[in-house]
Scaffold this motif. Structure first.
Motif, PDB file in Angstrom:
ATOM      1  N   ILE A 228     -57.058 -25.655  34.357  1.00  0.00           N
ATOM      2  CA  ILE A 228     -56.136 -26.751  34.092  1.00  0.00           C
ATOM      3  C   ILE A 228     -54.742 -26.156  33.927  1.00  0.00           C
ATOM      4  N   SER A 229     -53.763 -26.996  33.812  1.00  0.00           N
ATOM      5  CA  SER A 229     -52.400 -26.509  33.628  1.00  0.00           C
ATOM      6  C   SER A 229     -52.257 -25.852  32.257  1.00  0.00           C
ATOM      7  N   ARG A 230     -51.235 -25.009  32.137  1.00  0.00           N
ATOM      8  CA  ARG A 230     -51.043 -24.309  30.861  1.00  0.00           C
ATOM      9  C   ARG A 230     -50.660 -25.260  29.733  1.00  0.00           C
ATOM     10  N   SER A 231     -49.945 -26.321  30.048  1.00  0.00           N
ATOM     11  CA  SER A 231     -49.626 -27.303  29.008  1.00  0.00           C
ATOM     12  C   SER A 231     -50.880 -28.014  28.512  1.00  0.00           C
ATOM     13  N   ASP A 232     -51.772 -28.375  29.451  1.00  0.00           N
ATOM     14  CA  ASP A 232     -53.027 -28.996  29.032  1.00  0.00           C
ATOM     15  C   ASP A 232     -53.898 -28.018  28.256  1.00  0.00           C
ATOM     16  N   ALA A 233     -53.878 -26.740  28.661  1.00  0.00           N
ATOM     17  CA  ALA A 233     -54.659 -25.749  27.929  1.00  0.00           C
ATOM     18  C   ALA A 233     -54.120 -25.530  26.521  1.00  0.00           C
ATOM     19  N   THR A 234     -52.820 -25.749  26.332  1.00  0.00           N
ATOM     20  CA  THR A 234     -52.217 -25.552  25.014  1.00  0.00           C
ATOM     21  C   THR A 234     -52.438 -26.737  24.097  1.00  0.00           C
ATOM     22  N   TRP A 235     -52.301 -27.958  24.645  1.00  0.00           N
ATOM     23  CA  TRP A 235     -52.302 -29.145  23.796  1.00  0.00           C
ATOM     24  C   TRP A 235     -53.590 -29.963  23.889  1.00  0.00           C
ATOM     25  N   LEU A 236     -54.162 -30.078  25.059  1.00  0.00           N
ATOM     26  CA  LEU A 236     -55.320 -30.956  25.215  1.00  0.00           C
ATOM     27  C   LEU A 236     -56.646 -30.234  25.056  1.00  0.00           C
ATOM     28  N   LEU A 237     -56.675 -28.932  25.372  1.00  0.00           N
ATOM     29  CA  LEU A 237     -57.948 -28.219  25.268  1.00  0.00           C
ATOM     30  C   LEU A 237     -58.466 -28.171  23.831  1.00  0.00           C
ATOM     31  N   PRO A 238     -57.624 -27.910  22.813  1.00  0.00           N
ATOM     32  CA  PRO A 238     -58.148 -27.967  21.432  1.00  0.00           C
ATOM     33  C   PRO A 238     -58.164 -29.368  20.842  1.00  0.00           C
ATOM     34  N   ALA A 239     -57.651 -30.355  21.569  1.00  0.00           N
ATOM     35  CA  ALA A 239     -57.619 -31.726  21.043  1.00  0.00           C
ATOM     36  C   ALA A 239     -58.980 -32.396  21.230  1.00  0.00           C
ATOM     37  N   PRO A 240     -59.218 -33.504  20.539  1.00  0.00           N
ATOM     38  CA  PRO A 240     -60.504 -34.216  20.680  1.00  0.00           C
ATOM     39  C   PRO A 240     -60.570 -35.003  21.980  1.00  0.00           C
ATOM     40  N   VAL A 241     -60.398 -34.311  23.086  1.00  0.00           N
ATOM     41  CA  VAL A 241     -60.476 -34.910  24.418  1.00  0.00           C
ATOM     42  C   VAL A 241     -61.689 -34.325  25.116  1.00  0.00           C
TER      43      VAL A 241
ATOM     44  N   THR B 132     -63.167 -34.876  31.054  1.00  0.00           N
ATOM     45  CA  THR B 132     -61.929 -35.516  31.500  1.00  0.00           C
ATOM     46  C   THR B 132     -60.922 -34.488  31.990  1.00  0.00           C
ATOM     47  N   LEU B 133     -60.855 -33.341  31.323  1.00  0.00           N
ATOM     48  CA  LEU B 133     -59.897 -32.313  31.707  1.00  0.00           C
ATOM     49  C   LEU B 133     -60.308 -31.572  32.964  1.00  0.00           C
ATOM     50  N   LEU B 134     -61.599 -31.306  33.133  1.00  0.00           N
ATOM     51  CA  LEU B 134     -62.070 -30.441  34.208  1.00  0.00           C
ATOM     52  C   LEU B 134     -62.497 -31.190  35.466  1.00  0.00           C
ATOM     53  N   THR B 135     -62.582 -32.494  35.414  1.00  0.00           N
ATOM     54  CA  THR B 135     -63.002 -33.240  36.596  1.00  0.00           C
ATOM     55  C   THR B 135     -62.060 -33.050  37.781  1.00  0.00           C
ATOM     56  N   PRO B 136     -60.726 -33.118  37.611  1.00  0.00           N
ATOM     57  CA  PRO B 136     -59.866 -32.880  38.789  1.00  0.00           C
ATOM     58  C   PRO B 136     -60.074 -31.504  39.412  1.00  0.00           C
ATOM     59  N   ALA B 137     -60.254 -30.467  38.608  1.00  0.00           N
ATOM     60  CA  ALA B 137     -60.480 -29.137  39.166  1.00  0.00           C
ATOM     61  C   ALA B 137     -61.812 -29.063  39.895  1.00  0.00           C
ATOM     62  N   LEU B 138     -62.842 -29.704  39.343  1.00  0.00           N
ATOM     63  CA  LEU B 138     -64.141 -29.710  40.014  1.00  0.00           C
ATOM     64  C   LEU B 138     -64.063 -30.460  41.341  1.00  0.00           C
ATOM     65  N   VAL B 139     -63.354 -31.567  41.361  1.00  0.00           N
ATOM     66  CA  VAL B 139     -63.201 -32.323  42.609  1.00  0.00           C
ATOM     67  C   VAL B 139     -62.440 -31.503  43.651  1.00  0.00           C
ATOM     68  N   LEU B 140     -61.375 -30.825  43.225  1.00  0.00           N
ATOM     69  CA  LEU B 140     -60.602 -30.008  44.161  1.00  0.00           C
ATOM     70  C   LEU B 140     -61.437 -28.868  44.728  1.00  0.00           C
ATOM     71  N   THR B 141     -62.211 -28.198  43.875  1.00  0.00           N
ATOM     72  CA  THR B 141     -63.077 -27.120  44.354  1.00  0.00           C
ATOM     73  C   THR B 141     -64.128 -27.636  45.314  1.00  0.00           C
TER      74      THR B 141
ATOM     75  N   ILE C  83     -61.930 -21.307  30.339  1.00  0.00           N
ATOM     76  CA  ILE C  83     -60.958 -22.293  30.802  1.00  0.00           C
ATOM     77  C   ILE C  83     -59.540 -21.823  30.522  1.00  0.00           C
ATOM     78  N   ALA C  84     -59.316 -21.283  29.323  1.00  0.00           N
ATOM     79  CA  ALA C  84     -57.979 -20.797  28.979  1.00  0.00           C
ATOM     80  C   ALA C  84     -57.559 -19.628  29.862  1.00  0.00           C
ATOM     81  N   GLU C  85     -58.487 -18.697  30.136  1.00  0.00           N
ATOM     82  CA  GLU C  85     -58.149 -17.553  30.994  1.00  0.00           C
ATOM     83  C   GLU C  85     -57.845 -17.999  32.410  1.00  0.00           C
ATOM     84  N   ALA C  86     -58.649 -18.897  32.944  1.00  0.00           N
ATOM     85  CA  ALA C  86     -58.390 -19.394  34.299  1.00  0.00           C
ATOM     86  C   ALA C  86     -57.080 -20.165  34.371  1.00  0.00           C
TER      87      ALA C  86
END
Length: 509
Positions: A95-108, A112-121, A247-250
């Motif tokens: 995911i983007s670095r902003s999402d990894a900073t704010w949304l990855l530790p959030a109760p999301v 929801t976060l990884l579906t776009p990456a899975l679809v793209l792959t 996820i954070a490393e990628a």
């Protein structure tokens, strides 16, 4: 201290996602029409420029002469192995670095976060696999080819590529398994290049079996595609169980690659690759080479780096077969593959030279003269490049294209490749403040071209005997030893000039 009471009813995930989506739209805006126009224009230009050559490679006009060749199957396996290696470098889920900073530790939810990456792959696997399947059908199927064979080939290729992507997803969660899989992917890709070069040298090998009927191929392809889709759906359901660290490393790696593209700064890729390599190393012990006084200290350092990068030698061994695969092509393509491969082989330990240029204070503390630094840094790259060139030119000789001491000519070209790699490793970041070159896609800085040509120009000048020999001396003509002496003199002269320029000690580095 002010006490803030907790809400009696915590916010639902749907409300959190809706709130985040509104804030993102307010900050970034919706899809811009200009962006859509630019992407569409770029795609149309790419189709107009490269569409016809790609179609000629995928589906040649001439029908296949003879039986089914194993080279096509080997090439398809090499493409899938390269696709696996690329996916492992990119994540594949990130995911983007902003999402990894704010949304990855959030109760999301992670889904929801990884579906776009899975679809793209998945889409990338479908496209690449379908193109690979159509290419195999274009080189193996008899003419005329019905739509059943085309659909079956595309479906089978997409299914196999999707399974490869799922293996990459599995490895992203498990570091121990990933190391074994990465080594296997590199070994398979390099082995396919060597096998294809063997077919090129000793003749094509026909597969001992014929393909099943078209109806059976269609059933197998559709069944495999359905299984791969079910596997992707099962992986999608388990996205909420993914740990945070991969996820954070990628995301950090994907952000670094995007910075390279946005800032037009490819020199950063070298530092990024070096950091990723050494960060994954475990159990590093001090080598006895460093304490051995018979070996110069900087040569010992390069030898230690070479030993700890032994896994990358597989790629060098496989890439030595590329000139044999391109021997029937134009001469400039063969020369380019040989020179670039030699430069890559000599640059295997170039990060030490890059560190010397970026941190000259360390050399000042060591008190080593600049000439000694340059001379020692050229030893190991010259040996590696000499061995690589000897194998590549020796393979051409075994294939019957050349005759004479070509292996010796490759050994003599090793110091020239080391000088070019040394000059390239000392280069700083690409300059974007120079004259801009207008292109249909926008202005391009001339400093980027100068950075890309840095080191290549030195190598092209110092390896003129090799280039001239590749063009003028073909079997049954025998290469004379005077060509080897000329190349050796050119390599030694280039190294001496490079060492002499490093005068006045390490203080001027």
């Amino acid at each position: 201290m002010t006490h803030v009471p907790a809400p009696a009813h915590p916010a639902a995930d749907v409300n959190i996602r809706r709130w985040i989506r509104r804030r993102q739209i307010a900050a970034e805006g919706r899809v811009d029409v200009g962006t859509v126009y630019a992407l569409t224009l770029a795609m149309l230009m790419a189709v107009a420029l490269f569409g016809q050559p790609v179609v000629a490679v995928v589906w040649p006009r001439q029908p296949p002469a003879g039986g089914s060749y194993a080279t096509v199957l080997v090439g398809a396996v090499a493409v899938l192995a390269a696709f696996f290696v690329v996916l492992r470098q990119l994540g594949p889920l990130s995911i983007s670095r902003s999402d990894a900073t704010w949304l990855l530790p959030a109760p999301v939810p992670r889904r929801t976060l990884l579906t776009p990456a899975l679809v793209l792959t998945t889409v990338a696997a479908f496209v690449l696999g379908g193109m690979t399947g159509l290419t195999m059908a274009g080189h193996l199927a008899a003419r005329p080819t019905g739509p059943t064979v085309l659909v079956a080939s595309a479906a089978t290729g997409s299914a196999v590529a999707t399974l490869v992507a799922l293996v990459a997803l599995f490895c992203q969660q498990r570091p121990m398994t990933a190391r074994v899989a990465d080594g296997a992917g590199v070994a398979v890709g390099a082995g396919c290049l060597v096998v294809a070069a063997g077919f090129q040298a000793f003749g094509e090998y026909r597969l001992p079996f014929e393909g099943p009927p078209a109806a059976v191929q269609l059933a197998i392809g559709c069944g495999a595609l359905a299984i791969s889709i079910i596997a992707v759906a099962a992986s999608h359901r388990r996205l909420d169980e993914w740990p945070t660290s991969p996820i954070a490393e990628a995301s950090a790696n994907a952000g670094a690659y995007s910075d390279v593209v946005y800032a037009v700064e490819p020199s950063y890729l070298t530092e990024l690759s070096a950091r990723r390599f050494w960060r994954r190393r475990r159990g590093i012990r001090t080598s006895s080479l460093v304490a051995d006084r018979r070996v110069p200290p900087l040569v010992a350092q390069d030898l230690v780096i070479l030993r700890r990068k032994a896994g990358k030698l597989w790629w060098l061994a496989g890439s030595a077969a590329v000139p044999t695969l391109l021997v029937d092509g134009p001469g400039w393509l063969l020369m380019g593959a040989l020179l670039i491969g030699a430069l890559a082989a000599a640059g295997l330990t170039a990060e030490s030279t890059h560190s010397d240029a970026a941190n000259p204070a360390m050399l000042r503390l060591l008190g080593v003269p600049g000439r000694w630094v340059t001379a020692q840094r050229l030893v190991v790259p010259a040996g590696v490049a000499g061995v690589w060139c000897a194998i590549a030119l020796g393979a051409l000789q075994v294939a019957g294209e050349f005759d004479g001491p070509w292996w010796a000519l490759g050994v003599a070209a090793g110091p020239a490749a080391a000088a070019g790699a040394f000059q390239r490793a000392k280069a700083s970041a690409a300059s974007i403040g120079t004259i801009l070159i207008d292109t249909p896609l926008g202005a391009f800085p001339a400093g980027m071209l100068l950075w890309l040509a840095n080191g290549v120009d030195v190598l092209a000048i110092l390896t003129l005997p090799v280039s001239i020999g590749l063009v003028t001396v073909h079997a049954p003509d025998v290469l004379g030893w005077h060509w080897v002496l000329a190349q050796l003199a050119s390599s030694v002269l280039g190294c001496l000039i490079l060492v002499k320029r490093s005068a006045n000690g390490a203080s001027r580095l």
